[in-house]
Write a protein that holds these residues in place. Sequence first.
Motif, mmCIF file in Angstrom:
data_model
loop_
_atom_site.group_PDB
_atom_site.id
_atom_site.type_symbol
_atom_site.label_atom_id
_atom_site.label_comp_id
_atom_site.label_asym_id
_atom_site.label_seq_id
_atom_site.Cartn_x
_atom_site.Cartn_y
_atom_site.Cartn_z
ATOM 1 N N ALA A 16 -1.219 -23.582 10.793
ATOM 2 C CA ALA A 16 -0.938 -24.460 11.934
ATOM 3 C C ALA A 16 -0.389 -23.681 13.129
ATOM 4 C CB ALA A 16 0.026 -25.574 11.516
ATOM 5 N N ALA A 17 0.469 -22.715 12.899
ATOM 6 C CA ALA A 17 1.051 -21.946 14.001
ATOM 7 C C ALA A 17 -0.021 -21.134 14.736
ATOM 8 C CB ALA A 17 2.157 -21.032 13.488
ATOM 9 N N LYS A 18 -0.931 -20.531 13.997
ATOM 10 C CA LYS A 18 -2.029 -19.775 14.629
ATOM 11 C C LYS A 18 -2.931 -20.729 15.404
ATOM 12 C CE LYS A 18 -5.464 -16.556 14.716
ATOM 13 N NZ LYS A 18 -5.564 -15.212 15.057
ATOM 14 N N ALA A 19 -3.211 -21.900 14.832
ATOM 15 C CA ALA A 19 -4.036 -22.896 15.509
ATOM 16 C C ALA A 19 -3.393 -23.315 16.824
ATOM 17 C CB ALA A 19 -4.257 -24.103 14.604
ATOM 18 N N LYS A 20 -2.086 -23.507 16.812
ATOM 19 C CA LYS A 20 -1.357 -23.877 18.036
ATOM 20 C C LYS A 20 -1.580 -22.828 19.113
ATOM 21 C CE LYS A 20 3.375 -25.127 19.539
ATOM 22 N NZ LYS A 20 3.465 -24.409 20.789
ATOM 23 N N ASP A 21 -1.423 -21.570 18.764
ATOM 24 C CA ASP A 21 -1.614 -20.485 19.736
ATOM 25 C C ASP A 21 -3.045 -20.468 20.273
ATOM 26 O OD1 ASP A 21 1.019 -19.666 19.419
ATOM 27 O OD2 ASP A 21 0.520 -18.074 17.991
ATOM 28 N N LEU A 22 -4.017 -20.619 19.385
ATOM 29 C CA LEU A 22 -5.417 -20.603 19.808
ATOM 30 C C LEU A 22 -5.727 -21.763 20.743
ATOM 31 C CD1 LEU A 22 -7.144 -19.699 16.411
ATOM 32 C CD2 LEU A 22 -6.936 -18.227 18.443
ATOM 33 N N LEU A 23 -5.271 -22.949 20.384
ATOM 34 C CA LEU A 23 -5.550 -24.133 21.201
ATOM 35 C C LEU A 23 -4.878 -24.028 22.566
ATOM 36 C CD1 LEU A 23 -5.241 -26.763 18.365
ATOM 37 C CD2 LEU A 23 -7.334 -26.245 19.658
ATOM 38 N N GLU A 24 -3.643 -23.581 22.599
ATOM 39 C CA GLU A 24 -2.943 -23.436 23.883
ATOM 40 C C GLU A 24 -3.635 -22.406 24.781
ATOM 41 O OE1 GLU A 24 1.554 -24.844 22.666
ATOM 42 O OE2 GLU A 24 1.062 -22.708 22.479
ATOM 43 N N GLY A 25 -4.322 -21.452 24.169
ATOM 44 C CA GLY A 25 -5.051 -20.453 24.926
ATOM 45 C C GLY A 25 -6.256 -20.995 25.674
ATOM 46 N N LEU A 26 -6.660 -22.220 25.366
ATOM 47 C CA LEU A 26 -7.801 -22.830 26.060
ATOM 48 C C LEU A 26 -7.455 -23.239 27.495
ATOM 49 C CD1 LEU A 26 -9.211 -25.094 23.205
ATOM 50 C CD2 LEU A 26 -10.249 -23.003 24.136
ATOM 51 N N VAL A 27 -6.176 -23.482 27.752
ATOM 52 C CA VAL A 27 -5.756 -23.899 29.095
ATOM 53 C C VAL A 27 -6.077 -22.771 30.082
ATOM 54 C CG1 VAL A 27 -3.787 -24.561 30.537
ATOM 55 C CG2 VAL A 27 -3.954 -25.391 28.175
ATOM 56 N N GLY A 28 -6.758 -23.123 31.133
ATOM 57 C CA GLY A 28 -7.177 -22.143 32.125
ATOM 58 C C GLY A 28 -8.570 -21.597 31.876
ATOM 59 N N ASP A 29 -9.001 -21.591 30.604
ATOM 60 C CA ASP A 29 -10.349 -21.125 30.268
ATOM 61 C C ASP A 29 -11.368 -22.253 30.291
ATOM 62 O OD1 ASP A 29 -9.469 -18.537 29.941
ATOM 63 O OD2 ASP A 29 -9.400 -18.630 27.758
ATOM 64 N N VAL A 30 -10.914 -23.462 30.020
ATOM 65 C CA VAL A 30 -11.816 -24.614 29.947
ATOM 66 C C VAL A 30 -11.475 -25.542 31.106
ATOM 67 C CG1 VAL A 30 -12.628 -26.532 28.518
ATOM 68 C CG2 VAL A 30 -11.926 -24.378 27.431
ATOM 69 N N PRO A 31 -12.319 -25.592 32.136
ATOM 70 C CA PRO A 31 -11.970 -26.364 33.333
ATOM 71 C C PRO A 31 -11.849 -27.871 33.097
ATOM 72 C CG PRO A 31 -14.196 -25.465 33.504
ATOM 73 C CD PRO A 31 -13.580 -24.879 32.275
#
Length: 93
Positions: A16-31
Motif C-alpha cells: 500500500a505504501a508503494k502504491a501511494k507513492d506511485l499514485l501521487e506521482g501521477l499529479v502533474g503527469d496526467v493533465p
Amino acid sequence: MLSHVVLMTFTDAADAAKAKDLLEGLVGDVPEILSLRVHLDELHTPVSAHLCMVSTHADAEGLAGYQKHPAHLEIAQWLRPRLAARVVVDYTT
C-alpha cells in the motif's frame, strides 16, 4: 466535477505504501487529474481497506482520459496483480 474514489485492499499490506507513492506521482503527469489525494488506513480493522484514493476530474471524459493515460496504465499493471480487492465510487459534485 467528477470525484473518483477507489478503495484498495492488497494481498500484502506492505504494498500500500508503494502504491501511494506511485499514485501521487501521477499529479502533474496526467493533465486530466484536477486533484488527487491518497491515504493509508491507520486503524487496520477487519473491515478496513489498505488505501483510499480520491481524484477529481472535469467530467466523465476527463476520468476516461486519466484511465487511458500511459502513466496510469503503467501503474495499473503494477497494482492489479497485488490487489486482493478494489471498489470504486464515482460521483458528481
